[in-house]
Design a protein around this motif. Structure first.
Motif, PDB file in Angstrom:
ATOM      1  N   ASN A 169      37.473  37.435  25.665  1.00  0.00           N
ATOM      2  CA  ASN A 169      36.303  38.287  25.856  1.00  0.00           C
ATOM      3  C   ASN A 169      35.313  38.038  24.725  1.00  0.00           C
ATOM      4  O   ASN A 169      35.614  38.257  23.557  1.00  0.00           O
ATOM      5  CB  ASN A 169      36.713  39.760  25.900  1.00  0.00           C
ATOM      6  N   GLY A 170      34.156  37.586  25.044  1.00  0.00           N
ATOM      7  CA  GLY A 170      33.171  37.220  24.017  1.00  0.00           C
ATOM      8  C   GLY A 170      32.525  38.391  23.318  1.00  0.00           C
ATOM      9  O   GLY A 170      31.812  38.201  22.329  1.00  0.00           O
ATOM     10  N   ASN A 171      32.768  39.607  23.800  1.00  0.00           N
ATOM     11  CA  ASN A 171      32.109  40.776  23.220  1.00  0.00           C
ATOM     12  C   ASN A 171      33.017  41.487  22.223  1.00  0.00           C
ATOM     13  O   ASN A 171      33.113  42.709  22.204  1.00  0.00           O
ATOM     14  CB  ASN A 171      31.696  41.748  24.335  1.00  0.00           C
ATOM     15  N   MET A 172      33.652  40.695  21.370  1.00  0.00           N
ATOM     16  CA  MET A 172      34.592  41.236  20.389  1.00  0.00           C
ATOM     17  C   MET A 172      33.969  41.314  18.995  1.00  0.00           C
ATOM     18  O   MET A 172      34.472  42.013  18.119  1.00  0.00           O
ATOM     19  CB  MET A 172      35.833  40.344  20.367  1.00  0.00           C
ATOM     20  N   PHE A 173      32.865  40.596  18.792  1.00  0.00           N
ATOM     21  CA  PHE A 173      32.194  40.524  17.497  1.00  0.00           C
ATOM     22  C   PHE A 173      30.726  40.894  17.660  1.00  0.00           C
ATOM     23  O   PHE A 173      30.121  40.628  18.705  1.00  0.00           O
ATOM     24  CB  PHE A 173      32.276  39.106  16.917  1.00  0.00           C
ATOM     25  N   ASP A 174      30.151  41.472  16.604  1.00  0.00           N
ATOM     26  CA  ASP A 174      28.705  41.703  16.642  1.00  0.00           C
ATOM     27  C   ASP A 174      27.970  40.424  16.261  1.00  0.00           C
ATOM     28  O   ASP A 174      28.587  39.369  16.038  1.00  0.00           O
ATOM     29  CB  ASP A 174      28.315  42.891  15.756  1.00  0.00           C
ATOM     30  N   GLU A 175      26.659  40.507  16.170  1.00  0.00           N
ATOM     31  CA  GLU A 175      25.852  39.301  15.949  1.00  0.00           C
ATOM     32  C   GLU A 175      26.076  38.673  14.583  1.00  0.00           C
ATOM     33  O   GLU A 175      25.760  37.505  14.362  1.00  0.00           O
ATOM     34  CB  GLU A 175      24.367  39.619  16.141  1.00  0.00           C
ATOM     35  N   LYS A 176      26.669  39.408  13.644  1.00  0.00           N
ATOM     36  CA  LYS A 176      26.953  38.868  12.316  1.00  0.00           C
ATOM     37  C   LYS A 176      28.432  38.522  12.127  1.00  0.00           C
ATOM     38  O   LYS A 176      28.848  38.176  11.022  1.00  0.00           O
ATOM     39  CB  LYS A 176      26.506  39.861  11.241  1.00  0.00           C
ATOM     40  N   GLY A 177      29.211  38.629  13.181  1.00  0.00           N
ATOM     41  CA  GLY A 177      30.602  38.215  13.123  1.00  0.00           C
ATOM     42  C   GLY A 177      31.595  39.293  12.745  1.00  0.00           C
ATOM     43  O   GLY A 177      32.777  38.994  12.568  1.00  0.00           O
ATOM     44  N   TRP A 178      31.157  40.555  12.655  1.00  0.00           N
ATOM     45  CA  TRP A 178      32.071  41.651  12.340  1.00  0.00           C
ATOM     46  C   TRP A 178      32.742  42.138  13.617  1.00  0.00           C
ATOM     47  O   TRP A 178      32.139  42.156  14.689  1.00  0.00           O
ATOM     48  CB  TRP A 178      31.328  42.809  11.677  1.00  0.00           C
ATOM     49  N   LEU A 179      33.999  42.555  13.505  1.00  0.00           N
ATOM     50  CA  LEU A 179      34.739  43.039  14.659  1.00  0.00           C
ATOM     51  C   LEU A 179      34.110  44.297  15.254  1.00  0.00           C
ATOM     52  O   LEU A 179      33.611  45.165  14.531  1.00  0.00           O
ATOM     53  CB  LEU A 179      36.184  43.358  14.267  1.00  0.00           C
TER      54      LEU A 179
END
Length: 381
Positions: free
Chosen positions: A305-315
């Protein structure tokens, strides 16, 4: 996919998850960088949660020897970042000096950080200079101000004492260690499962906290405390059984039952199974390659699932993507990094049978394709 390829995939996934934490804390910028949008009233605790849980999961890999190529280069970089992070997190003059001694939550993550020191004594404990060692000791000691509740929290106090012992501090508290190890004998419910205190909860806390800490506390103190040494065979037998149960909970498609609290720790739910592979206490009926393949399936499923991180790479919170409704009030963005505990088996040499063995299907996959198998069975002490 071969064990070599799976290991490469595990390392890449680990780097993606923990890299932002280690990079930020090594620069003294974790407090300013880590998002606080999830339960902002918990923001003061989040930096130590993210750092302590990250370190708890990657410590065996930091300790591992015999790596080569790109993985060895990454390991060397992360070792430096981890040591720099220990400095920044415990130096009162650092902008990233973390909260160890007020409220309740800091005891939890002081314990996870302490567990990292137990799991990587050569690369973490032995490489601290005198100044940083003194700061680490002071930070750990300060968490004694927090009184644990009558549940899994007593292992947090005991784990802090284990780290102080490993750091060579003569004032480690025997009472906290013996109390925790004895109380959980009373709270055992049978067939490899402990209550979280006197009550039983159907969740993954036997894997998130209870059994990983029980195993390593007992192993740490068995050589010096006879009353702890006497418990070791029982603790290890129960842990091996629970690891087998975890393996059987992994479905043929890499999914697993979403039961109980703290489910947003994702594949951290399988910490004990990965630890059993790392420390070689799997039951004989559970082969290391089948555990590798089972855990790989879980990691692959969740990471799909690609929606596991925000735009800066935080969980982001959730199990499969971003699902903030699954996050209890005590969970913030830092809490989510307990997922890194699934990577404990990376502490095994690439030449270990866990990685070199031929791919082998795990229990659910064998059963649901119609393969005959031996009966499962409960254990009795």
């Amino acid at each position: 996919m071969s064990g070599v390829e799976q290991r490469k995939q595990w390392v890449g996934t680990m780097e993606k998850i923990v890299g932002p934490v280690l990079e930020a804390v090594s620069r003294g910028q974790l407090k300013e960088s880590l998002p606080t949008d999830l339960h902002p009233d918990r923001a003061a605790f989040a930096p130590l949660e993210a750092f302590g849980r990250t370190m708890c999961g990657i410590a065996p890999w930091l300790e591992a020897e015999g790596l080569s190529g790109e993985e060895a280069a990454l390991q060397q970089r992360f070792r430096k970042l981890a040591l720099a992070g220990l400095d920044k997190a415990t130096d009162p003059a650092s902008p990233d000096f973390m909260l160890f001694d007020r409220g309740e939550q800091p005891l939890v993550d002081t314990a996870f950080l302490s567990h990292a020191l137990i799991r990587a004594p050569r690369q973490l404990v032995d490489r601290l200079d005198d100044r940083v060692r003194a700061n680490v000791v002071a930070a750990l000691r300060s968490s004694r101000n927090i009184v644990p509740g009558p549940n899994n929290w007593i292992f947090f106090s005991a784990m802090v004492e284990a780290a102080l012992y490993r750091l060579g501090e003569p004032d480690w508290d025997k009472l906290r260690v013996v109390y925790a190890t004895r109380m959980f004998m009373d709270w055992y419910k049978g067939d490899g499962l402990y209550g979280d205190g006197a009550a039983f909860h159907w969740d993954y806390y036997n894997s998130f906290v209870i059994q990983p800490m029980y195993v390593d506390i007992v192993k740490t103190f068995a050589p010096v405390l006879a009353e702890v040494a006497a418990l070791e065979p029982v603790v290890m037998n129960r842990a091996a059984r629970y690891a087998s149960i975890l393996e059987r909970l992994i479905g043929q498609d890499g999914t697993y039952p979403i039961i109980g609290r703290s489910i947003c720790y994702r594949f951290g739910a399988f910490q004990l199974l990965s630890q059993a592979a790392l420390e070689h206490f799997l039951e004989n009926s559970v082969k290391p390659p089948q555990v590798r393949c089972a855990l790989s399936a879980v990691i692959d499923r969740i990471m799909a699932n690609g929606n596991m991180f925000d735009e800066k790479g935080w969980l982001l919170p959730g199990v499969y993507g971003c699902q903030p409704g699954l996050a209890e009030m005590y969970i913030n963005r830092g809490s989510l990094y307990l997922c890194s505990a699934v990577f404990l088996a990376l502490g095994l040499s690439p030449e270990d049978p866990f990685w070199t063995g031929e791919d082998e299907d795990w229990t659910a996959k064998k059963i649901w394709r119609g393969e005959d198998m031996p009966l499962d069975h409960a254990i009795a002490d």
